[in-house]
Design a protein around this motif. Structure first.
Motif, PDB file in Angstrom:
ATOM      1  N   ILE A   7       0.849  -1.201   0.000  1.00 29.41           N
ATOM      2  CA  ILE A   7       0.000   0.000   0.000  1.00 29.41           C
ATOM      3  C   ILE A   7       0.881   1.246   0.000  1.00 29.41           C
ATOM      4  O   ILE A   7       0.701   2.156  -0.801  1.00 29.41           O
ATOM      5  N   GLY A   8       1.848   1.264   0.912  1.00 29.02           N
ATOM      6  CA  GLY A   8       2.760   2.412   1.014  1.00 29.02           C
ATOM      7  C   GLY A   8       3.560   2.619  -0.254  1.00 29.02           C
ATOM      8  O   GLY A   8       3.737   3.755  -0.718  1.00 29.02           O
ATOM      9  N   MET A 121      -2.827   5.618  -6.249  1.00 29.23           N
ATOM     10  CA  MET A 121      -3.945   5.525  -5.303  1.00 29.23           C
ATOM     11  C   MET A 121      -4.806   4.292  -5.592  1.00 29.23           C
ATOM     12  O   MET A 121      -5.247   3.607  -4.666  1.00 29.23           O
ATOM     13  N   LEU A 122      -5.032   4.016  -6.886  1.00 31.06           N
ATOM     14  CA  LEU A 122      -5.799   2.812  -7.233  1.00 31.06           C
ATOM     15  C   LEU A 122      -5.050   1.549  -6.832  1.00 31.06           C
ATOM     16  O   LEU A 122      -5.658   0.579  -6.370  1.00 31.06           O
ATOM     17  N   GLY A 123      -3.733   1.557  -7.010  1.00 36.06           N
ATOM     18  CA  GLY A 123      -2.932   0.404  -6.587  1.00 36.06           C
ATOM     19  C   GLY A 123      -3.008   0.202  -5.084  1.00 36.06           C
ATOM     20  O   GLY A 123      -3.118  -0.933  -4.590  1.00 36.06           O
ATOM     21  N   SER A 127      -4.666  -2.937  -3.088  1.00 31.34           N
ATOM     22  CA  SER A 127      -3.963  -3.680  -2.044  1.00 31.34           C
ATOM     23  C   SER A 127      -4.809  -3.771  -0.779  1.00 31.34           C
ATOM     24  O   SER A 127      -4.861  -4.807  -0.122  1.00 31.34           O
ATOM     25  N   VAL A 128      -5.491  -2.684  -0.429  1.00 37.27           N
ATOM     26  CA  VAL A 128      -6.368  -2.689   0.751  1.00 37.27           C
ATOM     27  C   VAL A 128      -7.503  -3.684   0.544  1.00 37.27           C
ATOM     28  O   VAL A 128      -7.834  -4.469   1.435  1.00 37.27           O
ATOM     29  N   ALA A 129      -8.094  -3.656  -0.641  1.00 35.69           N
ATOM     30  CA  ALA A 129      -9.188  -4.590  -0.935  1.00 35.69           C
ATOM     31  C   ALA A 129      -8.691  -6.029  -0.858  1.00 35.69           C
ATOM     32  O   ALA A 129      -9.386  -6.916  -0.326  1.00 35.69           O
ATOM     33  N   ASP A 134      -8.320 -11.180   1.986  1.00 35.91           N
ATOM     34  CA  ASP A 134      -7.497 -12.203   2.652  1.00 35.91           C
ATOM     35  C   ASP A 134      -7.941 -12.394   4.093  1.00 35.91           C
ATOM     36  O   ASP A 134      -8.019 -13.515   4.586  1.00 35.91           O
ATOM     37  N   TRP A 135      -8.216 -11.293   4.787  1.00 36.53           N
ATOM     38  CA  TRP A 135      -8.647 -11.384   6.185  1.00 36.53           C
ATOM     39  C   TRP A 135     -10.005 -12.084   6.277  1.00 36.53           C
ATOM     40  O   TRP A 135     -10.251 -12.877   7.178  1.00 36.53           O
ATOM     41  N   ALA A 136     -10.889 -11.743   5.328  1.00 37.47           N
ATOM     42  CA  ALA A 136     -12.211 -12.372   5.327  1.00 37.47           C
ATOM     43  C   ALA A 136     -12.081 -13.863   5.094  1.00 37.47           C
ATOM     44  O   ALA A 136     -12.726 -14.671   5.778  1.00 37.47           O
ATOM     45  N   GLN A 137     -11.226 -14.244   4.139  1.00 37.69           N
ATOM     46  CA  GLN A 137     -11.038 -15.669   3.851  1.00 37.69           C
ATOM     47  C   GLN A 137     -10.366 -16.371   5.027  1.00 37.69           C
ATOM     48  O   GLN A 137     -10.717 -17.488   5.373  1.00 37.69           O
TER      49      GLN A 137
END
Length: 151
Positions: A7-8, A121-123, A127-129, A134-137
């Motif tokens: 993200i960074g 910003m889209l990248g 990455s956040v999405a 990943d966290w949801a899975q």
């Protein structure tokens, strides 16, 4: 941790591209002004030189016993003035053309900067999405194990 770095990195890349494009745009605009200034200065030099040459022609005509500034002598002076004016105008036009091209390139650089920023910003958003997914899975996998182990 790797996701946070991604993200960074996307944000830094986007902002870096934006800032670099702004700087390149400023340099190109400065070059455009320099081209115009150089053209104007060169045009002045041509006109000064033409006045000197025309003065020498007029003095030469008079010293040879001709009546300076009349007849074919006047035609020669007029032609010299016209040629000098055309040369000066050509230089101004060429400098203007170069300056216009540089300003157009500066505008493209600024546009590239906005696209670079948007891409970064889209990248980062992507990455956040991906992290949320990943966290949801991961959360579903661990709750399924707990549910499967309880039965």
């Amino acid at each position: 941790m790797a996701e946070a770095l991604s993200i960074g990195a996307n944000i830094v890349k986007g902002v870096g591209g934006f800032v670099a494009s702004r700087q390149q745009s400023k340099v190109l605009k400065r070059q455009a002004r320099e081209e115009e200034n150089a053209g104007a200065l060169q045009s002045l030099r041509i006109r000064e030189q033409a006045r000197k040459v025309i003065g020498e022609q007029l003095a030469g005509q008079s010293s040879n016993g001709f009546m300076g500034g009349t007849g074919s002598a006047l035609d020669a002076l007029t032609e010299s003035q016209a040629n000098a004016a055309l040369d000066a105008m050509t230089i101004i036009r060429d400098a203007g053309t170069k300056a216009k091209a540089l300003r157009s390139e500066a505008k493209m650089k600024r546009t590239e900067g906005y696209f670079s920023l948007a891409s970064g910003m889209l990248g980062a958003a992507s990455s956040v999405a991906g992290m949320k997914d990943d966290w949801a899975q991961a959360g579903q996998g661990s709750s399924a194990q707990h549910q499967g182990g309880a039965s």
